[in-house]
Design a protein around this motif. Structure first.
Motif, short mmCIF file in Angstrom:
data_model
loop_
_atom_site.label_atom_id
_atom_site.label_comp_id
_atom_site.label_asym_id
_atom_site.label_seq_id
_atom_site.Cartn_x
_atom_site.Cartn_y
_atom_site.Cartn_z
N LEU A 162 41.85 32.47 45.62
CA LEU A 162 41.60 33.20 47.01
C LEU A 162 42.39 34.31 47.09
N VAL A 163 41.63 35.49 47.85
CA VAL A 163 42.21 36.78 48.17
C VAL A 163 42.02 36.99 49.51
N LEU A 164 42.98 36.97 50.29
CA LEU A 164 42.86 37.37 51.66
C LEU A 164 43.25 38.81 51.81
N LEU A 201 46.84 39.50 49.71
CA LEU A 201 47.50 38.18 49.54
C LEU A 201 46.63 37.46 48.64
N TYR A 202 47.39 37.21 47.32
CA TYR A 202 46.62 36.76 46.19
C TYR A 202 47.11 35.28 46.05
N PHE A 203 46.20 34.13 45.81
CA PHE A 203 46.36 32.84 45.48
C PHE A 203 45.72 32.74 44.10
N PHE A 269 41.63 37.45 35.38
CA PHE A 269 42.23 38.48 36.14
C PHE A 269 41.46 38.68 37.52
N LEU A 270 42.15 38.51 38.68
CA LEU A 270 41.67 38.96 39.83
C LEU A 270 41.94 40.37 40.06
N LEU A 271 42.96 41.07 39.72
CA LEU A 271 43.20 42.42 39.80
C LEU A 271 44.25 42.83 38.75
N PRO A 272 43.73 44.09 37.84
CA PRO A 272 42.59 44.68 38.05
C PRO A 272 41.43 43.90 37.31
N MET A 289 52.87 49.13 38.47
CA MET A 289 51.41 48.66 37.77
C MET A 289 51.46 47.15 38.18
N GLU A 290 50.42 46.62 38.62
CA GLU A 290 50.26 45.41 38.96
C GLU A 290 49.22 44.45 38.23
N CYS A 291 49.27 43.21 37.96
CA CYS A 291 48.42 42.09 37.57
C CYS A 291 48.69 40.97 38.30
#
Length: 1242
Positions: A162-164, A201-203, A269-272, A289-291
């Motif tokens: 889930l992504v809020l 917000l990533y779940f 991966f949800l992001l990127p 950098m984010e993953c």
């Protein structure tokens, strides 16, 4: 007049207050800062000394202040441009320029701040040149409101991702985003739930506990001090069955995210979202950098650089490893970075290509000012780099150099301007502008052509003092154009100095490596250039060192006695010595009456147990010191017989004489001693100016043989004195007070003590001190002058005035840097002497680096040792508290053991570089990282590393059972140990014959209806088991009766006689040649019963019979009541007279009533009787009833058992039939009467 300068054991001289920069000899002149404070007549082009940052964000609560300060000779004038055009102050009434400055102050109280946004540039000019500032872009912060939106509740299947979204409003500067609930508590984040850089917000997978209706995203805009709130988001996490049940209810108002059960799955991966991505970052900035990955179980994120190692000291991991942060990026950080998401079911990778660009930056610093003499050569260099390669543009006095007046001595070659054979009038300020698409650098550097003869700036006739065998430094700071050459001579100019003893430095300083008395004397430094010569004389004095000749010695003394420590010192007679005594490295107790310090000794009178300790004498001079210590031991005194005496009478006739500003003489007459000599007099004073009356203070003590005392007083005190006499019996009453003596106020004599500096936040410095008392103030208007500056910065002291407080907070300081501090007391009459300098440190912040070179060394199966390189103190940013090792057991190397993730922490206080991890599980994989922590908290962790523990001794099998036993063999079964601690290779079985014992356990009995149940426990190998029993107290042992039990462990023993006791035992028979095994005997008693009785009330037939009889009686009662209602009235007395036996009464055949024995009137209808509509009949007052005759209507039996209740009942009315018109009237039977009749029968 000669000025004296001393050099102590630090080997450093007291340097002159003014130091001029050196001008390099040769054809190319280097930078030279003209000392304007001493050479005020020298011309100098403008130099920008202070300017606002390039990006200036307005504080909407304060006026706009755009700084521009410059120096020069003459003092420069200032002007401004805005957005490239002249900014006319006369047209803006809200803007003014500070005096003697170029700083603009904009009053925004009467006009909106955005009217003054734009790019400002300051120009400072005098007749020798023009300097310009950077472009200062002034912008107002903005915090727009969140757009209104209706957010539908989210229903989602448990286990899916889930992504809020947050999507904060685009303000300036960008807001700080965080998630909170309705109670303004931050939502907990973890490896499973994390916030991205843009605020979403990533779940990785949702759980049931994620259900809530207050997921709220907040955006904080620091410059406007505002916080914006997004509408709350409702998330409901259900399993598949719950979703199906609530589908209809939420269909129109919710978004259903998943209809399939969430199974365990490998990460994605949800992001990127793409397989690869790229990012550009500027040199010196922060790279993030984010993953974010989803999966079940929750994936772990790890980072690596594909073509090299991560820069350990500049790397940190945020948001639970999902964000990689590199500070102070350099070109070496370019390349491919890989983030890996991994769980038990697999892994996935994403590659991020980082490109590093660079705004222009200086290679060897900004161009430096040039001071040249006529005819000299010089170079201005503007060496800068950047990516892409920057463009360099030169300007002179703010005008592009191609448009500037031509100068034959000047030649421009790209980043260099070469000056050849400069002449007077060539002075100017040059601007170097280096720019590319990412930014620019602007530097001012002047070329000042001067022709000045040499001069020496070191004060003339200065005296340098140094201790023998130490280094001496004699200064000769000079200035001139061309740069003077320095030459040193001793006493006279005949010959040069010995190179083995003396060394001349390029800055003109003369060094004597090991000073000896023969080196004392007069020295001359000569400064010479083409325009002249200048001489200066200084003097060197070499002093003898200070040494303690007789050290204090160990003393053991009885309590109540006196002791003397001697400390005889030899020092140079020209130096002023100061003796200081310490107790246990601290000050002596504040008791001058017992601790007397003389020139070469310390006397302690009336020694107490608390006086025991180590006493140190320190002899200080202005150049050096020496010290020695000795210990004092206090023992119990020998008791002596007490003498009975009395306390003395108080002194009298107090008189003040010899009045002075700071002293007065007090005399008195002693009182009666009462046969006990007066030992001392205690002088006290009362200060009516600073304290309420009656508050007395001890001032001093004098021996009992004196009747006068010279009292040292403090300014600004209203003194009243009194004297008390002391003898062995105690203290006398106080004397009558003296007359008041008032001292005049003056400046403070001393400054506050205990000056400390510390930080409570990462950007502040709290300066605290112990304030002066009212007595120490010396006058009214006491306040404090607080001064501070960064240590080793050689900047001016910053000063603040503080009153009625003992601390001051300096804001905006760098993190954890040393400061020099001074606090000076000031009152209305002046300031205290110059205060001593104390040191302090600004506030701590979290460490920004993790330990490097982290390695693990496995010592055995349960112990490992972790090694690391300590973190640099600059990166700790605080007081080093120690290191923390986080470690956890990832899994066992045995496939049957479960997965473990519980983290443990070991703390190693202090500056350690290794530590041991005890209590590990053998044959396991452990992960760990190391963090440094300071007083503020923990720094970032090092990279997670793993190690494996070797196999260890396995645990015991969890169970051991005998499953089959024969006469000559046993079958054993066991389960593997819970802790295998390695790969099991086998089991060792140990056994030995057990001692002979009964195979029977406890034998019990219980009584039942069919007999006595005997039960027992048996674990023997024999299968031929039988039960034996015999009547207790039977003498014939061969009368035991046997009952085989057929391999069971209980038996119902029947046929035992009632009232007897039996002995019962179990017997196991093996081979015929073996002795049988018998259990312990059990006594069983059978209770005696007279006869077998059966409770008839519980028998079914009896219950049925009783019900039938009750039913029959009820029917008879109903019939009887009907008949009685149809019959006449029969008074009992008349009936008994006419008929003695009621059984012979005739009955009518028609209505079964009794015979014609009633009056004729009984057959007449009652007057006025009628049947009411309610179905009840109203009775006459003359009607008889069962109550009238039968005591409430209860039927009774007479003595012979005959029932007489039937004669006592009366009808409320009679039946009257009169032909066809006759009316039939009867009274309904009373339910009370019916019940009474039934009770009579029952």
């Amino acid at each position: 007049m000669m000025e004296r300068r001393r050099m102590g054991e630090t080997d450093l001289p007291l340097l002159p207050l003014v130091v001029a920069a050196a001008v390099l000899l040769g054809h190319l002149a280097a930078a030279l800062e003209v000392p304007l404070d001493l050479l005020e007549r020298l011309p100098q082009p403008p130099t920008i000394t202070l300017q606002s940052p390039k990006d200036y964000i307005i504080d909407p609560r304060e006026n706009i202040v755009i700084h521009c300060e410059a120096k020069g000779k003459p003092h420069p004038s200032f002007s401004w441009t805005r957005n490239g055009t002249h900014f006319d102050l006369d047209q803006h009434s809200n803007v003014h320029m500070r005096a003697h400055s170029g700083t603009l102050v904009v009053d925004i109280s009467r006009e909106r701040a955005e009217h003054y946004e734009g790019a400002y540039q300051c120009t400072a000019r005098n007749k020798h040149g023009t300097a310009v500032s950077n472009d200062i872009v002034v912008r107002q912060p903005r915090s727009p409101l969140w757009s209104k939106e209706k957010i539908k509740p989210i229903v989602i299947q448990e286990g899916v991702s889930l992504v809020l979204p947050c999507r904060p409003p685009a303000g300036f500067p960008p807001p700080i985003v965080f998630w909170m609930d309705n109670n303004f508590q931050r939502l907990p984040q973890s490896n499973r739930v994390s916030q991205s850089l843009n605020g979403d917000l990533y779940f990785s997978n949702v759980l049931r506990e994620d259900s809530r209706n207050d997921y709220i995203c907040y955006a904080r805009f620091p410059h406007t001090q505002t916080i914006q709130q997004k509408q709350p988001i409702t998330v409901k996490v259900l399993n598949l069955d719950a979703i199906n049940d609530t589908m209809e209810a939420f269909y129109n108002d919710t978004d259903l995210f998943s209809e399939e059960p969430a199974d365990e799955r490998k990460p994605t991966f949800l992001l990127p979202l793409e397989a690869t991505s790229s990012k550009m970052v500027l040199r010196g900035q922060v790279l993030e950098m984010e993953c974010f990955a989803e999966g079940l179980p929750t994936p772990e994120i790890s980072w690596a650089k594909v073509s090299g190692e991560l820069p350990g000291a500049r790397v940190s991991f945020l948001h639970h490893q999902k964000v990689l942060r590199i500070v102070n990026v350099s070109e070496a950080d370019a390349g491919d970075y890989r983030c890996t998401a991994r769980n038990q079911l697999g892994s996935v990778h994403h590659t991020i290509r980082i490109t590093v660009k660079a705004a222009p930056y200086w290679i060897s610093g900004a161009p430096r000012n040039l001071v040249l003499a006529p005819g000299e050569n010089g170079v201005l260099m503007c060496r800068a780099s950047g990516t892409p390669k920057p463009n360099i543009q030169w300007a002179m006095n703010g005008v592009p150099i191609e448009n500037a007046p031509k100068d034959p001595s000047r030649k421009v070659e790209d980043d260099t301007i070469i000056f050849t054979d400069v002449q007077m009038g060539s002075s100017a300020v040059y601007q170097c502008n280096v720019s590319n698409q990412h930014g620019y650098l602007l530097a001012n550097a002047f070329v000042n052509v001067l022709s000045e003869p040499p001069r020496v700036l070191t004060p003339a006739n200065a005296v340098y003092q140094v201790i023998k065998n130490h280094r001496a430094l004699l200064e000769c700071t000079s200035f001139g154009s061309p740069i003077p050459k320095i030459t040193w001579f001793k006493e006279s100019r005949s010959g040069t100095l010995d190179a083995e003893t003396y060394e001349e430095h390029d800055n003109g300083t003369l060094e004597i490596r090991v000073a000896q008395p023969r080196n004392s004397g007069k020295y001359t430094c000569v400064a010479r250039n083409s325009l002249g010569i200048y001489e200066n004389h200084v003097y060197l004095e070499v002093k003898e060192p200070t040494r303690i000749l007789k050290q204090p010695e160990y003393r053991m003394v009885q309590r109540g006695k006196s002791v003397v420590f001697e400390c005889k010192v030899k020092h140079d007679p020209s130096l002023v010595p100061t003796m200081t005594w310490l107790k246990d490295d601290g000050e002596l107790p504040d008791d001058e009456s017992r601790f007397v310090v003389d020139a070469d000794s310390l006397t302690i009178a009336d020694v107490m147990e608390s006086d025991a300790g180590v006493y140190t004498c320190i002899m200080n001079t202005t150049l050096d010191h020496d010290s020695a210590s000795a210990e004092l031991t206090v023992v119990e005194a020998t008791p002596t017989p007490s003498v009975v005496n009395e306390r003395p009478e108080p002194p009298s006739d107090l008189e003040l004489t010899d009045h002075k500003k700071r002293s007065v003489q007090l005399t008195w007459i002693p009182g009666d001693e009462h046969n006990s000599p007066i030992e001392k007099f205690l002088i006290q004073y009362e200060d009516s100016l600073h304290h309420r009356r009656g508050h007395w203070h001890n001032l001093t003590e004098v021996p009992g043989s004196k009747t006068t005392a010279h009292l040292k007083l403090s300014p600004y005190v209203h003194y009243t004195f009194r004297v008390l006499a002391v003898n062995s019996m105690g203290v006398s009453r106080p004397s009558f007070p003296s007359k008041m003596y008032k001292t005049d106020p003056s400046a403070p004599d001393e400054n506050p003590t205990d000056v400390h500096g510390f930080g409570t936040e990462h950007d502040n410095l709290v300066i605290s001190w112990k304030p002066l008392s009212g007595l120490q103030a010396n006058g009214p208007g006491l306040h404090y002058r607080v001064m501070w500056r960064q240590k080793m910065m050689e900047t001016d002291w910053i000063t603040a005035t503080v009153a009625n407080n003992s601390k001051f907070v300096v804001s905006g300081t760098p993190t954890f840097v040393p400061y020099e501090l001074k606090v000076q007391a000031v009152n209305d009459f002046g300031a205290a002497p110059e205060p001593a300098v104390a040191l302090g440190l600004s506030g701590e912040d979290l460490p920004i680096a993790a330990p490097a070179s982290v390695q693990a060394y496995v010592l055995n199966s349960t112990l490992a040792e972790i090694h690391w390189d300590p973190v640099s103190p600059k990166l700790i940013r605080g007081y080093l508290k120690g290191y923390m090792v986080y470690y956890w057991r990832e899994r066992s190397l045995h496939k049957h053991n479960p997965h473990h993730t519980e983290k443990q922490i070991l703390t190693f206080s202090g500056n350690h570089s290794k530590g041991k991890l005890p209590g590990l599980h053998p044959f396991s994989v452990y992960s760990f990282n190391v963090r440094v922590y300071n007083g503020k908290g923990e720094g970032p962790p090092s990279h997670n590393q793993q190690f494996e523990t070797p196999e260890g001794v396995p645990g015991a099998p969890t169970s051991l059972m005998v499953t089959n036993s024969n006469l000559d063999s046993l079958s054993l079964e066991w389960k593997p140990p819970r802790d295998r601690n390695g790969l099991l290779t086998g089991y060792t079985l140990k056994y030995h014959p057990a001692p002979a014992a009964s195979p029977f356990g406890s034998v019990n009995s219980s009584r039942g209806e069919d007999g006595t149940l005997i039960s027992w426990e048996y674990w023997g190998p024999d299968r031929n088991i039988y039960l034996e029993y015999i009547v207790e107290n039977s003498e014939a042992e061969d009368e035991w009766r046997k009952e085989p039990v057929n391999g069971s462990q209980n038996f119902m023993l029947k046929g035992l006689k009632e009232g007897l006791s039996y002995r019962v035992r179990l017997v196991a028979q093996g081979h015929a040649d073996q002795e049988p095994h018998r259990s312990k005997e059990l006594t069983v008693t059978v209770p005696a019963v007279a006869s077998r009785q059966v409770d008839i009330a519980t028998q079914g037939w009896f219950i049925g019979l009783m019900c039938a009889i009750a039913l029959l009686i009820l029917i008879l009662l109903i019939i009887c009541f009907i008949q009685r209602n149809k019959g006449g009235k029969y008074p009992v007395k008349e009936k008994e007279d006419a008929h003695t036996d009621p059984e012979f009464q005739p009955m009518k055949d028609e209505d079964c009533t009794f015979g014609e024995y009633s009056d004729n009137e009984d057959h007449k209808p009652l007057k006025g009787s009628r049947t009411p509509s309610s179905g009840t009949v109203k009775r006459d007052d003359s009607d008889d009833s069962l109550v009238d005759y039968g005591e409430g209507g209860d039927g009774q039996f007479n003595e012979d058992g005959s029932f007489i209740g039937q004669y006592s009942g009366k009808s409320a009315s009679r039946d009257t039939t009169t032909g066809a018109e006759g009316l039939e009237s009867s009274e309904a039977p009373s339910p009370i009467n019916a019940m009474n009749s039934l009770n009579s029968f029952v």
